[in-house]
Design an enzyme around this catalytic site. Sequence first.
Site, PDB file in Angstrom:
ATOM      1  N   GLU A  51       0.826  -1.203   0.000  1.00 40.48           N
ATOM      2  CA  GLU A  51       0.000   0.000   0.000  1.00 40.48           C
ATOM      3  C   GLU A  51       0.866   1.262   0.000  1.00 40.48           C
ATOM      4  OE1 GLU A  51      -3.431  -0.605   2.378  1.00 40.48           O
ATOM      5  OE2 GLU A  51      -4.019   1.492   2.355  1.00 40.48           O
ATOM      6  N   GLU A  80       1.958   1.697  -3.450  1.00 38.98           N
ATOM      7  CA  GLU A  80       0.812   2.180  -4.228  1.00 38.98           C
ATOM      8  C   GLU A  80       0.619   3.686  -4.013  1.00 38.98           C
ATOM      9  OE1 GLU A  80      -2.804   0.210  -3.065  1.00 38.98           O
ATOM     10  OE2 GLU A  80      -3.889   0.811  -4.873  1.00 38.98           O
ATOM     11  N   CYS A 136      -8.477  -2.131   4.241  1.00 38.77           N
ATOM     12  CA  CYS A 136      -8.345  -3.248   5.190  1.00 38.77           C
ATOM     13  C   CYS A 136      -9.658  -3.644   5.824  1.00 38.77           C
ATOM     14  CB  CYS A 136      -7.410  -2.878   6.331  1.00 38.77           C
ATOM     15  SG  CYS A 136      -5.800  -2.427   5.765  1.00 38.77           S
ATOM     16  N   SER A 171      -7.528   1.497  -2.250  1.00 35.17           N
ATOM     17  CA  SER A 171      -6.307   0.740  -2.475  1.00 35.17           C
ATOM     18  C   SER A 171      -6.710  -0.622  -3.022  1.00 35.17           C
ATOM     19  CB  SER A 171      -5.557   0.568  -1.155  1.00 35.17           C
ATOM     20  OG  SER A 171      -4.609  -0.455  -1.284  1.00 35.17           O
ATOM     21  N   LYS A 196     -15.396  -9.812   7.973  1.00 39.47           N
ATOM     22  CA  LYS A 196     -14.375 -10.645   7.341  1.00 39.47           C
ATOM     23  C   LYS A 196     -14.949 -11.994   6.918  1.00 39.47           C
ATOM     24  CE  LYS A 196     -10.469  -8.127   8.494  1.00 39.47           C
ATOM     25  NZ  LYS A 196      -9.847  -7.398   7.398  1.00 39.47           N
ATOM     26  N   GLU A 212     -16.168 -11.168   3.586  1.00 41.35           N
ATOM     27  CA  GLU A 212     -15.015 -10.916   2.725  1.00 41.35           C
ATOM     28  C   GLU A 212     -14.385 -12.227   2.250  1.00 41.35           C
ATOM     29  OE1 GLU A 212     -11.433  -9.611   4.717  1.00 41.35           O
ATOM     30  OE2 GLU A 212     -11.004  -8.164   3.145  1.00 41.35           O
ATOM     31  N   GLU A 241     -13.437 -12.981  -5.468  1.00 38.27           N
ATOM     32  CA  GLU A 241     -12.120 -12.423  -5.806  1.00 38.27           C
ATOM     33  C   GLU A 241     -11.031 -12.928  -4.866  1.00 38.27           C
ATOM     34  OE1 GLU A 241     -15.471 -10.662  -6.049  1.00 38.27           O
ATOM     35  OE2 GLU A 241     -14.503  -9.292  -4.669  1.00 38.27           O
ATOM     36  N   CYS A 292     -10.542  -1.700  14.590  1.00 32.61           N
ATOM     37  CA  CYS A 292     -10.762  -3.131  14.831  1.00 32.61           C
ATOM     38  C   CYS A 292     -10.860  -3.504  16.307  1.00 32.61           C
ATOM     39  CB  CYS A 292      -9.653  -3.944  14.186  1.00 32.61           C
ATOM     40  SG  CYS A 292      -9.396  -3.521  12.469  1.00 32.61           S
TER      41      CYS A 292
END
Lengths: 167, 582
Positions: free
Chosen positions: B280, B283, B300, B320, B359, B362, B367, B504
């Site tokens: 990142e 990036e 994230c 990102s 998550k 996710e 993907e 988190c």
Amino acid sequence: MSTNNCCCCGGVDEREQKLQEIIGKYKNTKGALIPVLHEAQDLYGYLPLEVQKKIAEGLEVPLAEVYGVVTFYTQFSLNPKGKYKIQVCMGTACYVKGAGAILDKLKEKLGLNVGECTDDGLFSLEACRCIGACGLAPVIMINDDVYGRLVPDDIEGIIEKYKKISE
Amino acid sequence: MEMVNITIDTRKLQVPAGITVLEAARIANIDIPTLCFLKDINEIGACRMCVVEVKGARSLQAACVYPVSEGLEIYTQSPAVREARKVTLELILSNHDKKCLTCVRSRNCELQKLAEELNIKDIRFEGEMGNFPVDDLSPSIVRDPNKCILCRRCVSMCKNVQSVAVIDTMERGFRTIVSSAFNKSLSEVPCVNCGQCITVCPVGALREKDDTDKVWKALDDPDMHVIVQTAPAVRVALGEEFGMPIGSRVTSNMVAALRRLGFNKVFDTDTAADLTIMEEGTELLNRIKNGGKLPLITSCSPGWIKFCEHNYPEFLDNLSTCKSPHEMFGAVLKSYYAEKNGIDPSKIFVVSIMPCTAKKFEAQRPEMSATGYPDVDVVLTTRELARMIREAGIDFKDLPERTFDDPMGEASGAGVIFGATGGVMEAALRTVAEILSGKSIDNVEYTQVRGVEGIKEATIELEGITLKAAVAHGLGNAKKLLDKIKAGEADYHFVEIMACPGGCVNGGGQPIQPSEVRSWIDLRQERAKAIYEEDKSLPIRKSHENPKVKALYDEFLGEPGSHKAHELLHTHYVKRENYPVE
């Protein structure tokens, strides 16, 4: 399934344009949701997902909140209404004077449950709160016509009358 | 501060004007029971559990919303008060689905605790049960309206704090239910799976989708190489599940318990957080140097990602392309690690222990399977891990000192602070600053981006670049920040967004603290303190100095942003329609 009163037939664009006008009229005023829902229901006859979604987007109110308001008030309907909207008063006076039997007769005669609409789109059936005609109890309303001091045997004639008018 | 004189249960007190009777009673150490109340989130006086007698008032008043005034006389334990509370509680219990023995919240249920405290031995009323269907179609959240007491904390959290607003109260009277529009499942509405609703639910009406069975099954399969990885926020909260103080660091106990559960390897997601920073950071620098899309927004937090996909698709190119650390880790485990150790990736089972319910969603995104296998097989929340530890009969507080396994167990302090709001930003700055200057920088603490303020802005001078940064946590704050950027009222190079308030550490999968704790103690701050302590305790505090990450690039990936890195560690996003009309 009723087809004459739903969104999937003629006049969609025109109604949608009108809906946007209604939303535009109330946008940015406090408490806009309920008046918009009222006018939208007048326009469409009921408040399906696509209509509530447009209202939610237009007024920037979450759809869950719009749906919460629609299901809170008995006046708003999620189902299409018939050409003839039958409302059976279940207020205290009508109830004690036998509104239950009137409602049962209507259900039997039309083959409907409360909140439903006949397949030909002619009649829909609702139970409502006091309509302010307690002196005439038990009372039903069909669109703007009031029928009072009813007994179950009166129902058949009333239904037939409307069937004839619409032929 | 203006003070007023009041009397509570014959005790005379001087308290600040404007506070509520509930807060005043707290000052006097007098306990008033509450149920729907959650400070700053749900203060609606609806449940009537906190009623008190106010001298001169016509009826009992709700302490949580009644302001103190000069001369106020309050009785919190009069017979009328006690009887009213009991009747109210019995009425709430009268149509509650009282399957307490098998309820996920048994012994951590505010309703159960009240029934005990109010000495309810008999329920005088029998209410009609709703018999509502349980919504378990979402991969993250299960909703059981039969256990719902209509306190509306979840509605307020979803609508007012998170601005997600996919649940509300529907219908009226006995048919009232908390649900989504048109009674759709949470899987069919723009729910982002953040799970904040779960953490505020006083009862078992909202819970995570329990995936512990899948993990037990994998652990029981001798052909499977089962790897577990743990997110930074888990180690500063797991102890709460075992009665330890909020903010306890239990890294060693957690690792030891995971070994006892039988995992073949216990790795640290923080290692992958360091990897994320390498990708990142690169990036960010590329986008700044090459005129790429700015601001770069962190990726994230899967709750934030889904929120963006539903509500701010115009920002998808700002995100990102980095996968979140545990997904990167999964992809590396099923490629680099598999190759290096001669294990068929089909025989590797990756379990992520996360503070997060999003998550779970996710991990099942199509993907997220870079190697042809899911990067991560199962995501468990901190709470589910605690359940497994209890089920295995492990005495969590009495375990030998243990550290993460090599080679994926070493992490920098930068990887650890990912768990708190501002952490990803700070970790990135530690690395980007050194890349730009080409020398080692001693001061690694960027305190401007720390703390619980909803939106934090910082301007950081880095070798020749004035980097404008912003950090938002909680989706309501994210919405405010994005609207500002959209309106052209602010521009940044780098933005960190975390779906959960506090980041988190306060995720939707973390241990649930009752209102009586979280109304008065800031969980976000207490748990974050432990995160920053852990950061300070580590010898390496910059991601690019992590030797394991260096080796990974040298031996396998090449350099940050390489073709291989892109294949394994990066992803893309999709615009999602809200409430599609069939």
